[in-house]
Design a protein around this motif. Structure first.
Motif, PDB file in Angstrom:
ATOM      1  N   THR A 160     143.336  15.715  61.792  1.00  0.00           N
ATOM      2  CA  THR A 160     143.259  17.214  62.271  1.00  0.00           C
ATOM      3  C   THR A 160     143.585  17.911  60.956  1.00  0.00           C
ATOM      4  O   THR A 160     144.615  17.865  60.398  1.00  0.00           O
ATOM      5  CB  THR A 160     144.140  17.720  63.220  1.00  0.00           C
ATOM      6  N   GLU A 245     137.626  24.848  64.010  1.00  0.00           N
ATOM      7  CA  GLU A 245     138.930  23.948  64.553  1.00  0.00           C
ATOM      8  C   GLU A 245     139.862  24.622  65.153  1.00  0.00           C
ATOM      9  O   GLU A 245     139.854  25.969  65.169  1.00  0.00           O
ATOM     10  CB  GLU A 245     139.529  23.546  63.218  1.00  0.00           C
ATOM     11  N   ILE A 248     145.852  25.107  63.590  1.00  0.00           N
ATOM     12  CA  ILE A 248     146.807  24.361  62.995  1.00  0.00           C
ATOM     13  C   ILE A 248     148.301  24.709  62.915  1.00  0.00           C
ATOM     14  O   ILE A 248     148.394  25.330  61.720  1.00  0.00           O
ATOM     15  CB  ILE A 248     146.261  23.602  62.039  1.00  0.00           C
TER      16      ILE A 248
END
Length: 449
Positions: A160, A245, A248
């Motif tokens: 990730t 994505e 994060i």
């Protein structure tokens, strides 16, 4: 077990030693034998090639022993079979969590399919299909298939953000093609079709025209820091935003360079110790043209300027990451008193510099050698020959041409590369013949319809 032939020259490097069940492991200095997950594929490749040339009973027995030993070491996971890698960041910064590899799984799928056919063993054929299905498990469910805006991507090592490692992706797709040829499984043909076209859409992101080379992947690690005029009362929710994505959120702690985190040494709970807070980030070119962004929530007792700084280095061909790094300003904003949530763009030049090109760090026969750029060329030609997607050959030819330019570039003086056609190590000053057409460019057997 019969001796290896195909991998005989690499016996010392891999330190092959068979375990009692017939699985090939790696001999360790302490006398133990480590059952490396990918080693079973090497043994199957070798014995299957030998058997194809000379079908001896002892080879058939060896193929059966290795195949069943490998299967017995796998675990059921989301209606598939996987060979797990245990976390081991001491030998690889990317190996920070237990995982399975799309590359290893694809190798097993095709080699077990070939073994099952030779052995006429229905159990081995069924295991091959189950191993293949691990490639279809979504990354968000612990698998290796990333669903991206460009299409499906097979991860060599799940990370990730997604690392987009090109060599692993290419090799996995080449194995999926062969598995599809052997089994006729519709899902394999669909994955090959969709993921190959995804690759064609993003290959331009791997291009590094200034250095005349390609990139290993599309992510890179870098240190960032926030510098406040006055020490804030709190700093929370430091987050990387990368298009395509999930957001994060960086924990306060530590880790390898491939794990985003806020430096624990700079924080006491949610309170910064000083006016500067550092964090490790993993940035991605895959979001282009959308920039990578960093966000945070800060509480201050007065208006202030916040400066985002990045530790940028330069390319050194014999190093695997930027060298001579220095802190440089990458952006700034002003915040009012009270609690503020801010998001800052990370300049594209920072991301470009962070995502490192292929390098000449590997030492082979006393020379610094670029291996991966040549592998990219080989695999792209191989996959083009299997799929007919013209963009793959176009980029292979362009990157082949880059190698001929290295002879005139002072940066690469005295270095070497692996010839993408012959596989031999050559000096950058050697004349490199132009490709006459697509070749297999692989150490695996190639089966075409």
């Amino acid at each position: 077990m019969p001796p290896f032939v195909h991998f005989a020259k690499m016996q010392d490097f891999y330190r092959f030693e068979f375990l009692p069940d017939g699985y090939p492991g790696r001999a360790e200095p302490d006398g133990s034998v480590f059952p490396h997950p990918i080693y079973g594929t090497y043994a199957l490749i070798d014995y299957l090639k030998q058997y194809a040339r000379e079908p001896r009973p002892e080879l058939l027995h060896a193929i059966s022993r290795v195949a069943h030993a490998a299967i017995s070491r796998m675990s059921e996971f989301n209606n598939s079979l996987v060979f797990w890698y245990e976390a081991n960041p001491s030998i690889g910064a990317r190996l920070y969590a237990d995982h399975y590899s799309g590359l290893t799984q694809a190798y097993y799928a095709v080699q077990l399919a070939r073994a099952g056919r030779v052995l006429e063993d229905a159990a081995v054929r069924a295991a091959a299909e189950s191993v293949f299905r691990s490639l279809l498990v979504p990354a968000e469910d612990g698998g290796v298939l990333h669903s991206t805006p460009a299409g499906p991507v097979i991860a060599e090592v799940p990370q990730t953000p997604n690392s987009w490692i090109l060599n692993g992706w290419l090799s996995a797709l080449a194995s999926v093609q062969e598995f599809s040829d052997i089994t006729g499984l519709a899902e394999a043909g669909d994955l090959l079709h969709d993921s190959t076209r995804t690759m064609a859409r993003v290959l331009h992101l791997y291009d590094e025209p200034v250095k005349r080379t390609s990139r290993y992947g599309l992510t890179g690690f870098v240190y960032l820091r926030l510098r406040f005029e006055n020490r804030p009362q709190s700093l929370q929710d430091v987050t990387l935003y990368i298009a395509g994505e999930r957001d994060i959120v960086l924990p306060v702690g530590s880790g390898t360079r491939w794990q985003p985190y806020v430096f624990a040494a700079d924080m006491v709970g949610t309170t910064p110790k000083a006016t500067t807070v550092r964090f490790n980030a993993v940035l991605s070119l895959a979001s282009a043209p959308e920039p990578n962004r960093v966000g945070f929530t800060a509480m201050t007792d007065q208006p202030a300027t916040v400066i985002l700084e990045v530790m940028l280095g330069t390319y050194e061909p014999t190093a695997s990451s930027p060298v001579n790094a220095q802190w440089k300003e990458a952006g700034r904003t002003t915040i009012p008193s009270g609690t503020s949530h801010c998001i800052l763009d990370i300049p594209q030049a920072v991301v470009d510099s962070t995502v490192y090109p292929t390098n000449f760090a590997k030492r082979i026969d006393g020379q610094n050698v670029n291996v991966y750029h040549s592998i990219h060329i080989q695999r792209l030609r191989q996959l083009h020959g299997r799929t007919g997607v013209d963009d793959l050959r176009t980029w292979a030819d362009k990157w082949h041409g880059y190698i001929t330019d290295w002879a005139t570039m002072p940066t690469y003086a005295g270095l070497a590369f692996r010839d993408p056609i012959s596989g031999k190590v050559r000096s950058v000053t050697d004349q490199l013949p132009q490709p006459s057409g697509s070749g297999s460019g692989t150490d695996q057997p190639v089966t075409r319809k």
